[in-house]
Design a protein around this motif. Structure first.
Motif, mmCIF file in Angstrom:
data_model
loop_
_atom_site.group_PDB
_atom_site.id
_atom_site.type_symbol
_atom_site.label_atom_id
_atom_site.label_comp_id
_atom_site.label_asym_id
_atom_site.label_seq_id
_atom_site.Cartn_x
_atom_site.Cartn_y
_atom_site.Cartn_z
ATOM 1 N N LEU A 1 59.657 -15.425 -6.897
ATOM 2 C CA LEU A 1 58.269 -15.712 -6.866
ATOM 3 C C LEU A 1 58.367 -15.584 -8.239
ATOM 4 O O LEU A 1 58.851 -15.066 -9.594
ATOM 5 C CB LEU A 1 57.420 -14.485 -5.984
ATOM 6 N N THR A 2 56.819 -16.107 -8.730
ATOM 7 C CA THR A 2 56.360 -15.847 -10.318
ATOM 8 C C THR A 2 54.929 -15.218 -10.644
ATOM 9 O O THR A 2 54.195 -16.049 -9.207
ATOM 10 C CB THR A 2 56.444 -17.666 -11.074
ATOM 11 N N VAL A 3 54.741 -14.294 -11.173
ATOM 12 C CA VAL A 3 53.484 -13.450 -11.073
ATOM 13 C C VAL A 3 52.528 -14.133 -12.429
ATOM 14 O O VAL A 3 53.555 -14.128 -13.765
ATOM 15 C CB VAL A 3 53.763 -12.275 -10.656
ATOM 16 N N THR A 4 51.843 -14.707 -12.687
ATOM 17 C CA THR A 4 50.863 -14.783 -13.600
ATOM 18 C C THR A 4 49.509 -13.513 -13.436
ATOM 19 O O THR A 4 48.969 -13.784 -13.289
ATOM 20 C CB THR A 4 49.909 -15.955 -14.017
ATOM 21 N N ASN A 5 49.167 -12.501 -14.345
ATOM 22 C CA ASN A 5 47.852 -12.556 -14.570
ATOM 23 C C ASN A 5 46.762 -13.238 -15.369
ATOM 24 O O ASN A 5 46.468 -14.325 -15.929
ATOM 25 C CB ASN A 5 48.039 -11.279 -15.460
ATOM 26 N N VAL A 6 45.739 -13.429 -14.215
ATOM 27 C CA VAL A 6 44.504 -14.390 -13.813
ATOM 28 C C VAL A 6 43.745 -13.427 -14.035
ATOM 29 O O VAL A 6 43.135 -12.647 -13.635
ATOM 30 C CB VAL A 6 44.649 -15.534 -13.623
ATOM 31 N N SER A 7 42.201 -14.817 -14.278
ATOM 32 C CA SER A 7 41.205 -14.302 -14.104
ATOM 33 C C SER A 7 40.158 -14.872 -13.889
ATOM 34 O O SER A 7 40.514 -16.522 -14.338
ATOM 35 C CB SER A 7 40.436 -13.329 -15.278
ATOM 36 N N GLY A 8 39.352 -15.501 -12.510
ATOM 37 C CA GLY A 8 38.066 -15.919 -12.468
ATOM 38 C C GLY A 8 37.065 -15.905 -11.489
ATOM 39 O O GLY A 8 36.194 -14.308 -11.870
ATOM 40 N N ARG A 9 36.573 -16.138 -10.756
ATOM 41 C CA ARG A 9 35.098 -15.744 -10.202
ATOM 42 C C ARG A 9 35.403 -16.708 -9.308
ATOM 43 O O ARG A 9 35.507 -18.029 -8.545
ATOM 44 C CB ARG A 9 34.038 -15.832 -11.485
ATOM 45 N N GLY A 10 34.703 -16.349 -7.746
ATOM 46 C CA GLY A 10 34.175 -16.986 -6.490
ATOM 47 C C GLY A 10 33.189 -16.187 -5.776
ATOM 48 O O GLY A 10 32.632 -16.087 -6.279
ATOM 49 N N SER A 11 33.113 -15.481 -4.643
ATOM 50 C CA SER A 11 32.360 -14.995 -3.810
ATOM 51 C C SER A 11 32.224 -13.349 -4.670
ATOM 52 O O SER A 11 31.217 -12.779 -4.224
ATOM 53 C CB SER A 11 32.171 -15.169 -2.400
#
Length: 121
Positions: free
Chosen positions: A37-47
């Motif tokens: 697998l590949t893992v990346t730290n991300v940020s975002g928004r949803g509900s």
């Protein structure tokens, strides 16, 4: 999991999950036969609702939440099995548990050996 995700070929299973569930997801993927697998730290928004905070007396809103993106390319096991493993391991029942996407992979090449297609995965 739908039959569409289990069609033959190379698939990219991409999940955006809570960072604290990463260890559980890694274990579940290994048990499902998909340890790469590949893992990346991300940020975002949803509900998931925004959070309010204060810093030096000033109020601020955090509407981008820290998440982890996990990508797993599979050819020899059904993508549905990978999706189920991630969904079970990442589930808390709260908003912000994440999303899982399954995409077809047109081509793959292993850099070291030059293998192409499913053998490269």
């Amino acid at each position: 999991m739908s039959d569409e995700a289990d069609e033959q070929g190379i698939k990219l299973v991409m999940a955006v999950i809570r960072p604290d569930k990463l260890s559980d997801v890694k274990t579940a993927l290994a048990e499902a036969g998909a340890p790469s697998l590949t893992v990346t730290n991300v940020s975002g928004r949803g509900s998931q609702p925004a959070k309010k905070g204060q810093w030096r007396g000033e109020e601020y809103t955090v509407d981008l939440h820290q998440k982890v993106k996990v990508e797993c390319v599979v050819a020899d096991i059904p993508a549905g099995d990978v999706v189920d493993a991630i969904a079970d391991a990442a589930h808390t029942g709260e908003k912000g548990d994440g999303k899982i996407f399954v995409l077809p992979v047109e081509s793959a090449v292993q850099v070291r050996t030059g293998k192409e297609g499913e053998p490269a995965v």
